[in-house]
Design a protein around this motif. Sequence first.
Motif, PDB file in Angstrom:
ATOM      1  N   THR A 136      -9.329 -14.743  -0.076  1.00 16.50           N
ATOM      2  CA  THR A 136      -8.041 -15.407  -0.231  1.00 16.50           C
ATOM      3  C   THR A 136      -6.922 -14.369  -0.241  1.00 16.50           C
ATOM      4  O   THR A 136      -7.183 -13.163  -0.282  1.00 16.50           O
ATOM      5  CB  THR A 136      -7.998 -16.186  -1.550  1.00 16.50           C
ATOM      6  N   VAL A 137      -5.703 -14.849  -0.242  1.00 15.26           N
ATOM      7  CA  VAL A 137      -4.545 -13.954  -0.357  1.00 15.26           C
ATOM      8  C   VAL A 137      -4.649 -13.158  -1.658  1.00 15.26           C
ATOM      9  O   VAL A 137      -4.370 -11.958  -1.679  1.00 15.26           O
ATOM     10  CB  VAL A 137      -3.225 -14.763  -0.301  1.00 15.26           C
ATOM     11  N   PHE A 138      -5.077 -13.807  -2.726  1.00 17.06           N
ATOM     12  CA  PHE A 138      -5.259 -13.104  -3.994  1.00 17.06           C
ATOM     13  C   PHE A 138      -6.250 -11.957  -3.819  1.00 17.06           C
ATOM     14  O   PHE A 138      -5.993 -10.829  -4.249  1.00 17.06           O
ATOM     15  CB  PHE A 138      -5.741 -14.063  -5.089  1.00 17.06           C
ATOM     16  N   ASP A 139      -7.374 -12.242  -3.185  1.00 14.62           N
ATOM     17  CA  ASP A 139      -8.383 -11.203  -2.947  1.00 14.62           C
ATOM     18  C   ASP A 139      -7.807 -10.037  -2.150  1.00 14.62           C
ATOM     19  O   ASP A 139      -8.099  -8.869  -2.441  1.00 14.62           O
ATOM     20  CB  ASP A 139      -9.589 -11.782  -2.195  1.00 14.62           C
ATOM     21  N   GLU A 140      -6.995 -10.340  -1.140  1.00 12.30           N
ATOM     22  CA  GLU A 140      -6.385  -9.285  -0.317  1.00 12.30           C
ATOM     23  C   GLU A 140      -5.451  -8.414  -1.148  1.00 12.30           C
ATOM     24  O   GLU A 140      -5.462  -7.190  -1.009  1.00 12.30           O
ATOM     25  CB  GLU A 140      -5.603  -9.886   0.842  1.00 12.30           C
ATOM     26  N   LEU A 141      -4.629  -9.039  -1.988  1.00  8.11           N
ATOM     27  CA  LEU A 141      -3.708  -8.272  -2.830  1.00  8.11           C
ATOM     28  C   LEU A 141      -4.475  -7.350  -3.766  1.00  8.11           C
ATOM     29  O   LEU A 141      -4.146  -6.166  -3.897  1.00  8.11           O
ATOM     30  CB  LEU A 141      -2.799  -9.206  -3.629  1.00  8.11           C
ATOM     31  N   VAL A 142      -5.496  -7.889  -4.412  1.00 11.48           N
ATOM     32  CA  VAL A 142      -6.303  -7.084  -5.328  1.00 11.48           C
ATOM     33  C   VAL A 142      -6.952  -5.930  -4.568  1.00 11.48           C
ATOM     34  O   VAL A 142      -6.944  -4.785  -5.038  1.00 11.48           O
ATOM     35  CB  VAL A 142      -7.356  -7.958  -6.047  1.00 11.48           C
ATOM     36  N   GLN A 143      -7.475  -6.197  -3.388  1.00 12.25           N
ATOM     37  CA  GLN A 143      -8.120  -5.152  -2.594  1.00 12.25           C
ATOM     38  C   GLN A 143      -7.135  -4.040  -2.230  1.00 12.25           C
ATOM     39  O   GLN A 143      -7.456  -2.853  -2.352  1.00 12.25           O
ATOM     40  CB  GLN A 143      -8.727  -5.746  -1.327  1.00 12.25           C
ATOM     41  N   VAL A 144      -5.939  -4.406  -1.793  1.00  5.75           N
ATOM     42  CA  VAL A 144      -4.935  -3.397  -1.429  1.00  5.75           C
ATOM     43  C   VAL A 144      -4.570  -2.547  -2.648  1.00  5.75           C
ATOM     44  O   VAL A 144      -4.487  -1.321  -2.548  1.00  5.75           O
ATOM     45  CB  VAL A 144      -3.679  -4.062  -0.816  1.00  5.75           C
ATOM     46  N   ILE A 145      -4.376  -3.189  -3.776  1.00  2.00           N
ATOM     47  CA  ILE A 145      -4.021  -2.433  -4.986  1.00  2.00           C
ATOM     48  C   ILE A 145      -5.154  -1.500  -5.367  1.00  2.00           C
ATOM     49  O   ILE A 145      -4.930  -0.316  -5.640  1.00  2.00           O
ATOM     50  CB  ILE A 145      -3.658  -3.391  -6.143  1.00  2.00           C
ATOM     51  N   SER A 158      -5.474   1.375  -2.741  1.00  4.53           N
ATOM     52  CA  SER A 158      -4.321   2.269  -2.645  1.00  4.53           C
ATOM     53  C   SER A 158      -4.065   3.048  -3.926  1.00  4.53           C
ATOM     54  O   SER A 158      -3.524   4.147  -3.874  1.00  4.53           O
ATOM     55  CB  SER A 158      -3.066   1.471  -2.287  1.00  4.53           C
ATOM     56  N   ALA A 159      -4.424   2.454  -5.044  1.00  5.49           N
ATOM     57  CA  ALA A 159      -4.204   3.087  -6.344  1.00  5.49           C
ATOM     58  C   ALA A 159      -5.383   2.754  -7.265  1.00  5.49           C
ATOM     59  O   ALA A 159      -5.240   1.929  -8.180  1.00  5.49           O
ATOM     60  CB  ALA A 159      -2.883   2.632  -6.943  1.00  5.49           C
ATOM     61  N   PRO A 160      -6.528   3.360  -7.000  1.00  5.25           N
ATOM     62  CA  PRO A 160      -7.727   3.021  -7.774  1.00  5.25           C
ATOM     63  C   PRO A 160      -7.511   3.142  -9.279  1.00  5.25           C
ATOM     64  O   PRO A 160      -6.913   4.112  -9.759  1.00  5.25           O
ATOM     65  CB  PRO A 160      -8.761   4.057  -7.302  1.00  5.25           C
ATOM     66  N   ALA A 216       0.834  -1.205   0.000  1.00  4.85           N
ATOM     67  CA  ALA A 216       0.000   0.000   0.000  1.00  4.85           C
ATOM     68  C   ALA A 216       0.867   1.254   0.000  1.00  4.85           C
ATOM     69  O   ALA A 216       0.594   2.208  -0.738  1.00  4.85           O
ATOM     70  CB  ALA A 216      -0.943  -0.011   1.200  1.00  4.85           C
ATOM     71  N   ASP A 217       1.924   1.259   0.803  1.00  5.97           N
ATOM     72  CA  ASP A 217       2.842   2.407   0.834  1.00  5.97           C
ATOM     73  C   ASP A 217       3.498   2.616  -0.523  1.00  5.97           C
ATOM     74  O   ASP A 217       3.583   3.743  -1.020  1.00  5.97           O
ATOM     75  CB  ASP A 217       3.933   2.214   1.891  1.00  5.97           C
ATOM     76  N   CYS A 218       3.983   1.537  -1.123  1.00  6.71           N
ATOM     77  CA  CYS A 218       4.652   1.639  -2.425  1.00  6.71           C
ATOM     78  C   CYS A 218       3.707   2.167  -3.494  1.00  6.71           C
ATOM     79  O   CYS A 218       4.109   2.950  -4.357  1.00  6.71           O
ATOM     80  CB  CYS A 218       5.220   0.284  -2.848  1.00  6.71           C
ATOM     81  N   LEU A 219       2.457   1.740  -3.449  1.00  3.49           N
ATOM     82  CA  LEU A 219       1.481   2.195  -4.432  1.00  3.49           C
ATOM     83  C   LEU A 219       1.167   3.680  -4.290  1.00  3.49           C
ATOM     84  O   LEU A 219       0.670   4.302  -5.220  1.00  3.49           O
ATOM     85  CB  LEU A 219       0.192   1.372  -4.306  1.00  3.49           C
ATOM     86  N   SER A 220       1.489   4.234  -3.129  1.00  3.53           N
ATOM     87  CA  SER A 220       1.240   5.662  -2.893  1.00  3.53           C
ATOM     88  C   SER A 220       2.247   6.555  -3.596  1.00  3.53           C
ATOM     89  O   SER A 220       2.080   7.766  -3.648  1.00  3.53           O
ATOM     90  CB  SER A 220       1.249   5.951  -1.392  1.00  3.53           C
ATOM     91  N   GLY A 221       3.328   5.961  -4.116  1.00  8.86           N
ATOM     92  CA  GLY A 221       4.321   6.728  -4.873  1.00  8.86           C
ATOM     93  C   GLY A 221       5.667   6.768  -4.196  1.00  8.86           C
ATOM     94  O   GLY A 221       5.809   6.496  -3.006  1.00  8.86           O
ATOM     95  N   GLY A 222       6.694   7.070  -5.000  1.00 11.22           N
ATOM     96  CA  GLY A 222       8.042   7.210  -4.488  1.00 11.22           C
ATOM     97  C   GLY A 222       8.844   5.924  -4.446  1.00 11.22           C
ATOM     98  O   GLY A 222       9.975   5.915  -3.982  1.00 11.22           O
TER      99      GLY A 222
END
Length: 128
Positions: free
Chosen positions: A108-117, A120-122, A41-47
């Motif tokens: 699932t873990v896949f669902d969590e990853l997709v949700q975070v992305i 964090s970066a709609p 989530a932090d990485c998707l925020s930039g920088g």
Amino acid sequence: MTVTYVIDGAEVTGLDRFWPVIGAAVNGPGGYFGSNLDALADCLSGGYGTPDDGDFVIEWRRHELSRRALGHEETVRTLQRRLERAHLSNRPALRERLAAARAGRGPTVFDELVQVIEESAPGVLRLD
């Protein structure tokens, strides 16, 4: 100009493999782009390798292969590891999620990853 980062779903054989795959997609071989959900989530925020203007896409090709690899079996493994390190107050909820995952229910873990992305970066994620 939109920058596209490609994840090959065939390379994501478990959560431990996801981190180096997305790191390499964004920052080249050996690159870093998170090592847990909060860091992602932090990485998707930039920088952390993405364009400063946020004009990028993550194209997850053959994502169905990843969806299977990051399904309930991998979710059970991941939740067991989280449970070992969890604060006492978080353990009941993790145990509940673990029981559901063992029964083939819940996110699932896949669902969590997709949700975070997506949170964090709609709009940056494309599942192909």
